[in-house]
Design a protein around this motif. Structure first.
Motif, PDB file in Angstrom:
ATOM      1  N   LEU A 243       0.840  -1.202   0.000  1.00  0.00           N
ATOM      2  CA  LEU A 243       0.000   0.000   0.000  1.00  0.00           C
ATOM      3  C   LEU A 243       0.876   1.254   0.000  1.00  0.00           C
ATOM      4  O   LEU A 243       0.457   2.316   0.445  1.00  0.00           O
ATOM      5  N   SER A 244       2.099   1.106  -0.515  1.00  0.00           N
ATOM      6  CA  SER A 244       3.050   2.219  -0.472  1.00  0.00           C
ATOM      7  C   SER A 244       2.591   3.415  -1.297  1.00  0.00           C
ATOM      8  O   SER A 244       2.975   4.547  -1.018  1.00  0.00           O
ATOM      9  N   THR A 245       1.765   3.161  -2.313  1.00  0.00           N
ATOM     10  CA  THR A 245       1.244   4.268  -3.130  1.00  0.00           C
ATOM     11  C   THR A 245      -0.202   4.611  -2.777  1.00  0.00           C
ATOM     12  O   THR A 245      -0.830   5.392  -3.478  1.00  0.00           O
ATOM     13  N   ARG A 246      -0.707   4.017  -1.692  1.00  0.00           N
ATOM     14  CA  ARG A 246      -2.099   4.256  -1.263  1.00  0.00           C
ATOM     15  C   ARG A 246      -2.092   4.684   0.205  1.00  0.00           C
ATOM     16  O   ARG A 246      -2.501   3.931   1.095  1.00  0.00           O
ATOM     17  N   PRO A 247      -1.632   5.892   0.497  1.00  0.00           N
ATOM     18  CA  PRO A 247      -1.486   6.317   1.902  1.00  0.00           C
ATOM     19  C   PRO A 247      -2.783   6.300   2.699  1.00  0.00           C
ATOM     20  O   PRO A 247      -2.762   5.987   3.897  1.00  0.00           O
ATOM     21  N   VAL A 248      -3.895   6.630   2.075  1.00  0.00           N
ATOM     22  CA  VAL A 248      -5.178   6.622   2.815  1.00  0.00           C
ATOM     23  C   VAL A 248      -5.550   5.198   3.208  1.00  0.00           C
ATOM     24  O   VAL A 248      -5.970   4.943   4.348  1.00  0.00           O
ATOM     25  N   ASN A 259      -6.627  -1.084  16.755  1.00  0.00           N
ATOM     26  CA  ASN A 259      -7.785  -1.338  17.623  1.00  0.00           C
ATOM     27  C   ASN A 259      -8.169  -2.815  17.686  1.00  0.00           C
ATOM     28  O   ASN A 259      -9.068  -3.176  18.442  1.00  0.00           O
ATOM     29  N   TRP A 260      -7.556  -3.645  16.859  1.00  0.00           N
ATOM     30  CA  TRP A 260      -7.908  -5.065  16.836  1.00  0.00           C
ATOM     31  C   TRP A 260      -7.652  -5.703  18.205  1.00  0.00           C
ATOM     32  O   TRP A 260      -6.674  -5.353  18.872  1.00  0.00           O
ATOM     33  N   PRO A 261      -8.494  -6.606  18.712  1.00  0.00           N
ATOM     34  CA  PRO A 261      -9.627  -7.256  18.027  1.00  0.00           C
ATOM     35  C   PRO A 261     -10.928  -6.450  18.066  1.00  0.00           C
ATOM     36  O   PRO A 261     -11.953  -6.929  17.584  1.00  0.00           O
ATOM     37  N   GLY A 262     -10.887  -5.255  18.644  1.00  0.00           N
ATOM     38  CA  GLY A 262     -12.093  -4.437  18.657  1.00  0.00           C
ATOM     39  C   GLY A 262     -12.272  -3.686  17.348  1.00  0.00           C
ATOM     40  O   GLY A 262     -11.409  -3.700  16.467  1.00  0.00           O
ATOM     41  N   ASP A 263     -13.415  -3.011  17.229  1.00  0.00           N
ATOM     42  CA  ASP A 263     -13.665  -2.223  16.029  1.00  0.00           C
ATOM     43  C   ASP A 263     -13.227  -0.783  16.267  1.00  0.00           C
ATOM     44  O   ASP A 263     -12.798  -0.417  17.365  1.00  0.00           O
ATOM     45  N   MET A 264     -13.349   0.038  15.229  1.00  0.00           N
ATOM     46  CA  MET A 264     -13.004   1.457  15.339  1.00  0.00           C
ATOM     47  C   MET A 264     -14.156   2.260  14.758  1.00  0.00           C
ATOM     48  O   MET A 264     -14.711   1.915  13.702  1.00  0.00           O
ATOM     49  N   VAL A 270     -12.310   8.494  10.135  1.00  0.00           N
ATOM     50  CA  VAL A 270     -12.276   9.720   9.331  1.00  0.00           C
ATOM     51  C   VAL A 270     -11.157  10.640   9.807  1.00  0.00           C
ATOM     52  O   VAL A 270     -10.397  11.204   9.016  1.00  0.00           O
ATOM     53  N   ALA A 271     -11.058  10.786  11.132  1.00  0.00           N
ATOM     54  CA  ALA A 271     -10.014  11.652  11.681  1.00  0.00           C
ATOM     55  C   ALA A 271      -8.623  11.124  11.358  1.00  0.00           C
ATOM     56  O   ALA A 271      -7.703  11.891  11.047  1.00  0.00           O
ATOM     57  N   ARG A 272      -8.448   9.801  11.425  1.00  0.00           N
ATOM     58  CA  ARG A 272      -7.138   9.204  11.191  1.00  0.00           C
ATOM     59  C   ARG A 272      -6.756   9.250   9.712  1.00  0.00           C
ATOM     60  O   ARG A 272      -5.625   9.593   9.370  1.00  0.00           O
ATOM     61  N   ALA A 273      -7.689   8.901   8.828  1.00  0.00           N
ATOM     62  CA  ALA A 273      -7.359   8.786   7.411  1.00  0.00           C
ATOM     63  C   ALA A 273      -7.422  10.116   6.671  1.00  0.00           C
ATOM     64  O   ALA A 273      -6.615  10.371   5.781  1.00  0.00           O
ATOM     65  N   PHE A 274      -8.383  10.964   7.038  1.00  0.00           N
ATOM     66  CA  PHE A 274      -8.599  12.208   6.287  1.00  0.00           C
ATOM     67  C   PHE A 274      -8.176  13.441   7.068  1.00  0.00           C
ATOM     68  O   PHE A 274      -8.272  14.558   6.557  1.00  0.00           O
ATOM     69  N   ARG A 275      -7.788  13.244   8.340  1.00  0.00           N
ATOM     70  CA  ARG A 275      -7.350  14.343   9.205  1.00  0.00           C
ATOM     71  C   ARG A 275      -8.429  15.424   9.328  1.00  0.00           C
ATOM     72  O   ARG A 275      -8.132  16.620   9.290  1.00  0.00           O
ATOM     73  N   ALA A 276      -9.650  14.966   9.431  1.00  0.00           N
ATOM     74  CA  ALA A 276     -10.772  15.891   9.597  1.00  0.00           C
ATOM     75  C   ALA A 276     -11.179  15.917  11.070  1.00  0.00           C
ATOM     76  O   ALA A 276     -11.298  14.873  11.719  1.00  0.00           O
ATOM     77  N   LYS A 277     -11.378  17.101  11.625  1.00  0.00           N
ATOM     78  CA  LYS A 277     -11.746  17.216  13.032  1.00  0.00           C
ATOM     79  C   LYS A 277     -13.149  16.678  13.289  1.00  0.00           C
ATOM     80  O   LYS A 277     -13.412  16.036  14.299  1.00  0.00           O
ATOM     81  N   GLU A 278     -14.058  16.964  12.382  1.00  0.00           N
ATOM     82  CA  GLU A 278     -15.436  16.494  12.530  1.00  0.00           C
ATOM     83  C   GLU A 278     -15.870  15.841  11.226  1.00  0.00           C
ATOM     84  O   GLU A 278     -15.634  16.374  10.143  1.00  0.00           O
ATOM     85  N   ALA A 279     -16.512  14.680  11.345  1.00  0.00           N
ATOM     86  CA  ALA A 279     -16.944  13.940  10.160  1.00  0.00           C
ATOM     87  C   ALA A 279     -18.308  14.418   9.695  1.00  0.00           C
ATOM     88  O   ALA A 279     -19.271  14.415  10.468  1.00  0.00           O
ATOM     89  N   ASP A 280     -18.396  14.863   8.455  1.00  0.00           N
ATOM     90  CA  ASP A 280     -19.694  15.197   7.882  1.00  0.00           C
ATOM     91  C   ASP A 280     -20.087  14.103   6.899  1.00  0.00           C
ATOM     92  O   ASP A 280     -19.400  13.087   6.764  1.00  0.00           O
ATOM     93  N   GLU A 281     -21.199  14.296   6.199  1.00  0.00           N
ATOM     94  CA  GLU A 281     -21.713  13.252   5.321  1.00  0.00           C
ATOM     95  C   GLU A 281     -20.756  12.960   4.162  1.00  0.00           C
ATOM     96  O   GLU A 281     -20.632  11.817   3.726  1.00  0.00           O
TER      97      GLU A 281
END
Length: 406
Positions: A243-248, A259-264, A270-281
């Motif tokens: 995934l070296s060319t797929r950072p997201v 977070n394994w074995p739990g979910d996230m 959204v915050a981790r992958a897109f660095r957005a403070k609040e997730a919108d639609e």
């Protein structure tokens, strides 16, 4: 060759640099200049050594191809030590071919080792192995056997074959001791430290610890699902998904693994992958698309299942999920990893080694310099970069190149 040149060459071969210089210091003929250049290089005056060797090569000219080729090999070694990766590699290859054609086996072997060391430095492991395969180290003198085993050990380290690396370094240590050259013994010891220094961090189920190189090898062969943040791959045994060319996608895989074995939750992803403070639609819609892409990439080794609040990573065969991370994670970590070898690098050499544009590397170096993490000396083409103090970890896992078992 007169007796004074012969005596100086013998002293140089045994490491008596000052003794060699005493015999040729006042001479300006090509053989004397060549020996002075080699001695000055070993004393650390690389600019002066380059000038002397260039002058000697011109002095020998086309009438003495072997002597000229030896000077070019010495120039190539200086370029390698000073991390001048822009020095033409084809010139070294041509010089080695001249030496082989005239049956100068020792200097030809030395040239081949230099070619292999350069390839190892920039991560071209297969090509380096191909060059070494054509050299039989048994008849070589101890100093060249040491050089041979250092390259063999370096390749094994890059491929995470620690037993092979340890055996090669043990042979190198014995050869260096037999050669009786302290600088060579120090080089072997410096390379051996890589096996004793933390090479990565293991993160899993709330626990985190440093790993030596042999422990990294054990993790990769343990059967666990490994999200490798050193090489940006997800791995289960021999199954590799790059995934070296797929950072997201890699950010999502790492977040789910952490977070394994739990979910996230969706908001956390959204915050981790897109660095957005609040997730919108729009973020949620994009997350669904990226999760679908991640499922497609990982389908052979894992699935990504939806839960009420988010998503969970579900390995197909592995019973454990872990993250393999660099010892120190920060922006421009690749550049710091290369500078950790203690050598002075030019920005152009770093660009070649990392595979980035010179402008990108220069911007990164300027940012690191402002933060006090790197320093430079010289101006223009002679400008070199170092780090004020070594961070205490090798660049092994950050270097480009094939993965184990490839």
């Amino acid at each position: 060759m007169d007796s004074m040149i012969t005596a100086a060459a013998r002293l140089l071969a045994t490491g008596d640099l000052l003794g060699a210089l005493k015999r040729v210091a006042l001479r300006s003929d090509a053989p004397a200049l060549a020996l002075r250049g080699i001695a000055m290089a070993q004393l650390g005056d690389l600019p002066r050594a380059k000038v002397l060797l260039k002058t000697a090569a011109r002095g020998f000219g086309a009438k003495e191809p072997v002597a000229r080729a030896r000077c070019l090999v010495a120039e190539a070694e200086i370029a390698l030590v000073s991390r001048d990766l822009t020095w033409p590699a084809k010139t070294l290859t041509s010089a080695r071919e001249v030496l082989e054609a005239h049956d100068d086996r020792l200097n030809a072997a030395h040239a081949r080792h230099l070619e292999a060391r350069r390839l190892l430095l920039i991560g071209h492991l297969d090509e380096a192995e191909g060059l070494l395969a054509q050299v039989d180290p048994a008849p070589l003198p101890p100093s060249l056997r040491t050089a041979h085993e250092l390259v063999v050990g370096g390749i094994a380290i890059r491929r995470l074959r620690t037993n092979a690396a340890r055996a090669a370094l043990r042979r190198a240590k014995n050869s260096a001791r037999e050669a009786g050259i302290p600088a060579l013994e120090a080089e072997v010891e410096a390379v051996s430290q890589v096996l004793k220094t933390p090479a990565a961090r293991l993160i899993g189920q709330g626990d985190e610890r440093f790993l030596l190189l042999e422990e990294v090898e054990a993790v990769l062969t343990s059967g666990a699902l490994v999200v490798d943040a050193c090489r940006y791959v997800v791995r289960n045994g021999d199954e590799l998904v790059s995934l070296s060319t797929r950072p997201v996608l890699f950010a999502l895989a790492r977040a789910l693994a952490q977070n394994w074995p739990g979910d996230m939750s969706r908001n956390a992803l959204v915050a981790r992958a897109f660095r957005a403070k609040e997730a919108d639609e729009s973020h949620r819609a994009r997350l669904r698309v990226e999760i679908g892409r991640l499922r497609g990439e990982l389908h052979r080794i894992a699935d990504v299942d939806a839960t009420k609040r988010g998503f969970v990573l579900a390995p197909r065969r592995a019973n454990e999920v872990v993250i393999l991370a660099p010892p120190v994670e920060e922006q421009n970590g690749e550049i710091l990893a290369f500078l950790a070898d203690g050598e002075a690098w030019s920005s152009s050499a770093l660009a070649i080694a990392i595979g980035a544009s010179p402008r990108t590397v220069q911007r990164a170096l300027d940012a690191l310099a402002e933060a006090g993490k790197v320093q430079s000396f010289g101006r223009g083409p002679a400008r070199r970069w170092t780090i004020p103090s070594l961070p205490g970890f090798p660049s092994t896992l950050l270097l480009p190149g094939p993965l184990p078992n490839e």
